[in-house]
Scaffold this active site. Sequence first.
Site, short mmCIF file in Angstrom:
data_model
loop_
_atom_site.label_atom_id
_atom_site.label_comp_id
_atom_site.label_asym_id
_atom_site.label_seq_id
_atom_site.Cartn_x
_atom_site.Cartn_y
_atom_site.Cartn_z
N GLN A 114 -4.85 -0.99 9.64
CA GLN A 114 -4.77 -2.33 9.04
C GLN A 114 -5.32 -3.38 10.01
OE1 GLN A 114 -3.86 -2.83 5.91
NE2 GLN A 114 -3.83 -5.07 5.91
N LYS A 156 0.83 -1.21 0.00
CA LYS A 156 0.00 0.00 0.00
C LYS A 156 0.86 1.26 0.00
CE LYS A 156 -3.96 -2.18 2.22
NZ LYS A 156 -4.90 -2.26 3.36
N ASP A 189 -11.20 2.96 4.15
CA ASP A 189 -11.58 1.55 4.03
C ASP A 189 -13.09 1.37 3.89
OD1 ASP A 189 -9.41 -0.25 3.99
OD2 ASP A 189 -8.95 0.20 6.09
N1 L34 Z 1 -8.01 -2.08 7.26
N2 L34 Z 1 -7.33 -4.21 6.74
C1 L34 Z 1 -7.81 -3.03 6.35
N3 L34 Z 1 -8.09 -2.75 5.05
C2 L34 Z 1 -7.90 -3.69 4.09
O1 L34 Z 1 -8.22 -3.44 2.83
C3 L34 Z 1 -7.38 -4.94 4.48
N4 L34 Z 1 -7.08 -5.93 3.55
C4 L34 Z 1 -7.25 -7.32 3.92
C5 L34 Z 1 -6.56 -7.53 5.27
N5 L34 Z 1 -6.70 -6.43 6.20
C6 L34 Z 1 -7.12 -5.18 5.83
C7 L34 Z 1 -6.00 -5.82 2.73
O2 L34 Z 1 -5.38 -4.78 2.57
C8 L34 Z 1 -6.54 -8.02 2.78
N6 L34 Z 1 -5.72 -7.01 2.16
C9 L34 Z 1 -4.75 -7.23 1.15
C10 L34 Z 1 -3.99 -6.21 0.59
C11 L34 Z 1 -3.03 -6.46 -0.38
C12 L34 Z 1 -2.83 -7.73 -0.82
C13 L34 Z 1 -3.57 -8.76 -0.29
C14 L34 Z 1 -4.51 -8.51 0.69
C15 L34 Z 1 -1.79 -7.99 -1.86
O3 L34 Z 1 -1.02 -7.14 -2.17
N7 L34 Z 1 -1.70 -9.23 -2.38
C16 L34 Z 1 -0.73 -9.66 -3.37
C17 L34 Z 1 0.26 -10.64 -2.80
C18 L34 Z 1 0.82 -10.27 -1.49
C19 L34 Z 1 1.82 -11.29 -0.94
O4 L34 Z 1 2.85 -11.51 -1.60
O5 L34 Z 1 1.57 -11.85 0.14
C20 L34 Z 1 -1.47 -10.37 -4.49
O6 L34 Z 1 -0.97 -10.40 -5.60
O7 L34 Z 1 -2.54 -10.93 -4.22
#
Ligand code: L34
Length: 294
Positions: A97, A53, A120
């Site tokens: 988060q 982020k 959010d």
């Molecule tokens: N307050 N908490 C708050 N807001 C959110 O919107 C979230 N969420 C979820 C968990 N807690 C939160 C996220 O940000 C899930 N989440 C989130 C954000 C980014 C990614 C996955 C979940 C992400 O970047 N995923 C990558 C891979 C990441 C890795 O290597 O582990 C992807 O390609 O899916």
Amino acid sequence: MAVILDGKSLAQKIKDQLKQEVEEYIKKGLRKPALAVILVGNDPASEVYVRNKRESCSYVGINSLFFHLSEDTTQEELLELIGKLNGDEDVDGILVQLPLPSHISTSEIIDAINPKKDVDGFHPINIGKLATGQDDGIIPCTPLGIWIMLKHYKIDILKKDVVIVGASNIVGKPMSLLFLKNEDSTVTICHRNTKDLAKHTKNAEILIVAVGKPNLITADMVKEGVVVIDVGINRLENGKLVGDTDFENIKEKASAITPVPGGVGPMTVASLLINTISIYRQKMGFSKHPLTEV
Ligand code: L34
């Protein structure tokens, strides 16, 4: 063979567009948009998401203020920080988060965020606006990202049978409200107490899975031509990242499917940037961001 819904490259396109947009604001003499990001503790997955982020903020020109608090931070200390950020004119969005350590009440923390800064969209005011069709609220990032992805790939949702697996406050419930918004689709929400999960998933034309269990949905549980949106992110013992669905076998049967990684995750991050810029735009007297139009 299914079309692979490439969230990673779509998110990159959006980021490039937002970056240009922010450059225009700066040229007009305005300050940068600013997002406060609060992370409590050292959950490794949360650290990865928060890093993604903040890097994305920096790429598009959003100032991200990072508050990395220790695991033993008290609820009072966290509330005090939120109070300060609520009152800071130069902070557009506040993100706490999740998950939070268990000694902190998630709902009391979310309730304390100024709803106008709630990037959010988790505050009851914003969820309530989404539920009642008031268009001046903020839509949670994962559902908004999925929505934008469906539109981008021209996946028609009108009159479709949508099945959502997982009834969380951050994905399942707000996602269902989006599909209901203009009485577009017929929505079924399944959860841990659903009697016969496969009975419902087999009926889905669009299937959204947000549970956090590898292989929860197998190919025999879906019908030919289904669109599968896999929100799960599970790290296996061998280090591999997988979703909640059996991607390899389902992709032979589905008409479209999101990969993990590179599907919904990057769209969640892109939507956070969109929501931040949308709040900023309204503050500066512009209309809300077109990408938040649903
Ligand atoms: N307050 N908490 C708050 N807001 C959110 O919107 C979230 N969420 C979820 C968990 N807690 C939160 C996220 O940000 C899930 N989440 C989130 C954000 C980014 C990614 C996955 C979940 C992400 O970047 N995923 C990558 C891979 C990441 C890795 O290597 O582990 C992807 O390609 O899916």
